[in-house]
Design a protein around this motif. Structure first.
Motif, short mmCIF file in Angstrom:
data_model
loop_
_atom_site.label_atom_id
_atom_site.label_comp_id
_atom_site.label_asym_id
_atom_site.label_seq_id
_atom_site.Cartn_x
_atom_site.Cartn_y
_atom_site.Cartn_z
N VAL A 96 0.83 -1.20 0.00
CA VAL A 96 0.00 0.00 0.00
C VAL A 96 0.87 1.25 0.00
CG1 VAL A 96 -1.67 1.33 1.36
CG2 VAL A 96 -1.98 -1.13 1.07
N VAL A 97 1.93 1.26 0.80
CA VAL A 97 2.79 2.45 0.88
C VAL A 97 3.47 2.72 -0.46
CG1 VAL A 97 4.77 3.51 2.04
CG2 VAL A 97 3.12 2.18 3.36
N ARG A 98 3.87 1.66 -1.16
CA ARG A 98 4.45 1.87 -2.50
C ARG A 98 3.48 2.64 -3.39
NH1 ARG A 98 6.45 -3.55 -2.17
NH2 ARG A 98 4.76 -4.29 -3.50
N LEU A 99 2.22 2.23 -3.36
CA LEU A 99 1.22 2.92 -4.19
C LEU A 99 1.04 4.37 -3.75
CD1 LEU A 99 -1.54 0.16 -4.55
CD2 LEU A 99 -0.06 1.04 -6.36
N ILE A 100 1.03 4.59 -2.43
CA ILE A 100 0.86 5.95 -1.92
C ILE A 100 1.96 6.87 -2.46
CG2 ILE A 100 0.96 7.39 0.16
CD1 ILE A 100 -0.24 4.97 1.69
N LEU A 204 -5.31 2.36 -0.62
CA LEU A 204 -6.03 1.30 0.09
C LEU A 204 -7.16 0.73 -0.76
CD1 LEU A 204 -6.17 2.98 3.60
CD2 LEU A 204 -5.09 0.77 3.11
N ALA A 205 -7.85 1.60 -1.50
CA ALA A 205 -8.92 1.13 -2.37
C ALA A 205 -8.37 0.32 -3.54
CB ALA A 205 -9.74 2.31 -2.88
N LEU A 206 -7.23 0.74 -4.10
CA LEU A 206 -6.60 -0.04 -5.17
C LEU A 206 -6.17 -1.40 -4.65
CD1 LEU A 206 -4.47 2.72 -6.93
CD2 LEU A 206 -6.31 1.40 -7.99
N HIS A 207 -5.62 -1.43 -3.44
CA HIS A 207 -5.28 -2.71 -2.80
C HIS A 207 -6.52 -3.59 -2.73
CE1 HIS A 207 -3.46 -5.52 0.05
NE2 HIS A 207 -4.43 -5.28 0.90
N GLY A 208 -7.63 -3.01 -2.31
CA GLY A 208 -8.88 -3.76 -2.27
C GLY A 208 -9.34 -4.20 -3.65
N ALA A 425 -11.99 2.21 2.46
CA ALA A 425 -11.03 1.43 1.67
C ALA A 425 -10.25 0.45 2.54
CB ALA A 425 -10.07 2.38 0.96
N ARG A 426 -9.92 0.87 3.77
CA ARG A 426 -9.07 0.03 4.62
C ARG A 426 -9.78 -1.27 4.99
NH1 ARG A 426 -8.96 0.39 10.02
NH2 ARG A 426 -9.74 2.53 10.03
N ARG A 427 -11.10 -1.23 5.18
CA ARG A 427 -11.82 -2.44 5.58
C ARG A 427 -11.86 -3.50 4.50
NH1 ARG A 427 -16.05 0.46 3.17
NH2 ARG A 427 -18.02 -0.63 2.79
N LEU A 428 -11.59 -3.10 3.26
CA LEU A 428 -11.63 -4.06 2.15
C LEU A 428 -10.63 -5.19 2.34
CD1 LEU A 428 -11.96 -1.61 -0.89
CD2 LEU A 428 -13.79 -2.80 0.35
N ASN A 429 -9.50 -4.88 2.97
CA ASN A 429 -8.49 -5.92 3.18
C ASN A 429 -9.04 -7.05 4.05
OD1 ASN A 429 -5.51 -6.79 3.09
ND2 ASN A 429 -5.91 -6.71 5.28
N ASP A 430 -9.66 -6.70 5.17
CA ASP A 430 -10.22 -7.72 6.05
C ASP A 430 -11.34 -8.48 5.35
OD1 ASP A 430 -8.51 -7.03 8.07
OD2 ASP A 430 -9.96 -5.78 9.15
#
Length: 511
Positions: A96-100, A204-208, A425-430
């Motif tokens: 996620v940090v890489r994308l940020i 975070l949304a892209l990660h999701g 977006a963060r909740r998408l991971n869980d």
């Protein structure tokens, strides 16, 4: 990809997906530097003239009317970063940090932010050295930008706080020293440009999104395997059925099921003497549900791709006129909506999978041995594995409630409506991990069902997936410690390995 050249405003979803999956060297196209320089010069001219401009020589938020003397502007920007670094919780992943960082570089490099090239070059050098800012996951409401997490990102440039470097969490000043990078002293506007924006919620949304793509692919393949395990019909996937409705995702999904089930010996074995008229919805309506999920994924992907290339800090510098305009591009409502939509897709992919799993263990519906094990009774088989799937599906239902409909005013009511995009977006991971586990459990069950039909084989594509599973998880002959098998199957889903051998079957579906 080993090196990626950033062309501001023109990153593709494939570029972002690659940066999410791997760390590679980045660079900025030389053509971007003219716009960067012109924007920075415009800011310096404002400072020299003494014109009041928000974020350049004023306070922030409700303190915007407070004028800051020129000799305090560097301190103003440093204080901004220190005071706004108030995040809490676990650190965001390297992915996620890489994308940020990548998206922040691309946004600043478009030349509307008034930041010097030296700052952008320092960010690129940090990225290439593998210095990952330590960013706590919690503390942003998605407007005015992702202030707290982006401040933690910026701390690393200043040589403050901690970073991950060579697999360890160490002081930023030490990591910069080892990499030969000098800490940055921020000039007018630069701190605000770095922390004002939607890059954290978008990352975070892209990660999701990228996880949801894998869930969709695995869900379709495992769902097709369950059709054969339950000796279901392939008639509901007939192209004519879906063409008369016209929903594009449904049409595409039905084509996937037809391809995946093509040439199945199991299906051919019961085409004549099957007395069932209709299959349950979890088998029969897969194109309708998974196709709708595909449409949501596509819609979210379009929004997030636009946002990944956007300029979202404030104020914006327009070099051609010299105007400094205070707007609201930092408001992450588009990202919040995209994340909420992805949450629906993730939840429904898991919900359908849980229903198919329930069907497979019920011998009155599947005609397979009860709970998919020989000598049921002394063996419980997949009885409680289904309970786990049900628990995770229920949890996802609660988490799928839209985050974007909530808002709490901040900054003494100056920032009186916020998006909550970062949590959305963060909740998408869980949620994605929950659905991956549900799909993994279904894959174990469907694989078991296929084995009970031997010597008949499923289709060539599905046999390949079955072989992947059996290469890591043995047939469940008697009760054994099942949790490791679930984790193995879950990893196959999250790793995207199930669809890697599908010869580009899913590739045309994504931007």
């Amino acid at each position: 990809m080993t090196t990626f050249t950033i062309h501001p405003g023109h990153m593709t979803l494939s570029d972002l997906r690659a940066a999410w999956a791997h760390h590679f060297t980045i660079g900025l196209t030389p053509t971007a530097y003219d716009a960067i320089h012109a924007s920075s010069v415009t800011v310096q001219a404002i400072v020299e003239r003494g014109d009041a401009a928000y974020g350049i020589n004023t306070g922030f938020g409700i303190l915007a009317k407070t004028r800051i003397p020129n000799d305090q502007l560097q301190q103003l920007q440093r204080n901004l970063i220190l005071s706004h670094s108030v995040g809490t919780g676990e650190l965001l992943s390297d992915q996620v940090v890489r994308l940020i960082v990548l998206m922040k570089i691309a946004s600043l490099a478009r030349g509307f932010s008034g930041i010097r090239a030296e700052v952008i070059d320092a960010m690129i050098a940090m990225y290439n050295a593998g210095i990952t800012p330590a960013i706590p996951a919690k503390g942003s409401v998605g407007a005015s930008g992702d202030l707290a997490p982006l401040s933690h990102m910026t701390l690393a440039l200043l040589g403050v706080g901690e970073v991950r470097f060579n697999g360890q969490l160490i002081a930023a000043t030490e990591a910069l020293k080892q990499a030969g990078i000098a800490p940055i002293v921020l000039e007018a506007k630069e701190g605000l440009a770095l922390i004002n924006g939607t890059q954290v919620s978008t990352a975070l949304a892209l990660h999701g999104l990228f996880m949801t793509e894998r869930l969709f692919e695995s869900g379709v393949m495992i769902g097709a395997l369950s059709v054969d395990a339950a000796k279901g019909s392939d008639a509901p996937f007939d192209a004519r059925v879906h063409e008369v409705r016209g929903q594009p995702g449904q049409i595409a999904a039905a084509a996937l099921y037809r391809e995946l089930l093509s040439s199945s010996e199991i299906r051919q074995s019961h085409t004549v003497d099957d007395e069932r008229v209709q299959d349950p919805y979890s088998l029969r309506c897969q194109p309708q549900v998974m196709g709708a999920c595909l449409d949501l994924i596509t819609q979210s992907a379009r929004t997030l791709l636009i946002e990944a290339n956007a300029v979202t800090d404030n104020p914006l510098i327009f070099v051609d006129t010299g105007d400094v305009i205070s707007g609201g591009n930092f408001h992450a409502e588009p990202v919040a909506f995209a994340a909420d939509i992805l949450a629906l897709a993730i939840s429904e992919i898991g919900a359908m999978s849980e229903r198919r799993m329930a069907l497979l263990i019920d011998h009155t519906l599947s005609n397979l041995p009860a709970f998919l094990v020989k000598e049921a009774g002394v063996n419980s088989g997949f009885m409680i594995a289904h309970v786990t799937a049900a628990a995770l599906a229920s949890e996802n239902k609660s988490m799928a409630h839209p985050a974007s409909v909530d808002s709490l005013p901040t900054s003494a009511n100056q920032e009186d409506h916020v998006s909550m995009a970062t949590f959305a977006a963060r909740r998408l991971n869980d949620m994605a991990h929950n659905t991956a586990a549900i799909l993994g459990i279904e894959m174990l069950a469907a694989g078991q069902g296929i084995d009970f039909h031997r010597p008949l084989k499923t289709s060539p594509r599905l046999e390949q997936m079955h072989a992947q599973l059996r290469g890591q998880v043995d047939f469940y002959s008697t009760d054994r410690y099942l949790a490791p098998d679930i984790e193995t199957a879950k990893a196959l889903v999250l790793g995207g390995t199930l669809s890697q051998d599908s010869h580009g079957l899913f590739a045309p579906l994504y931007l």
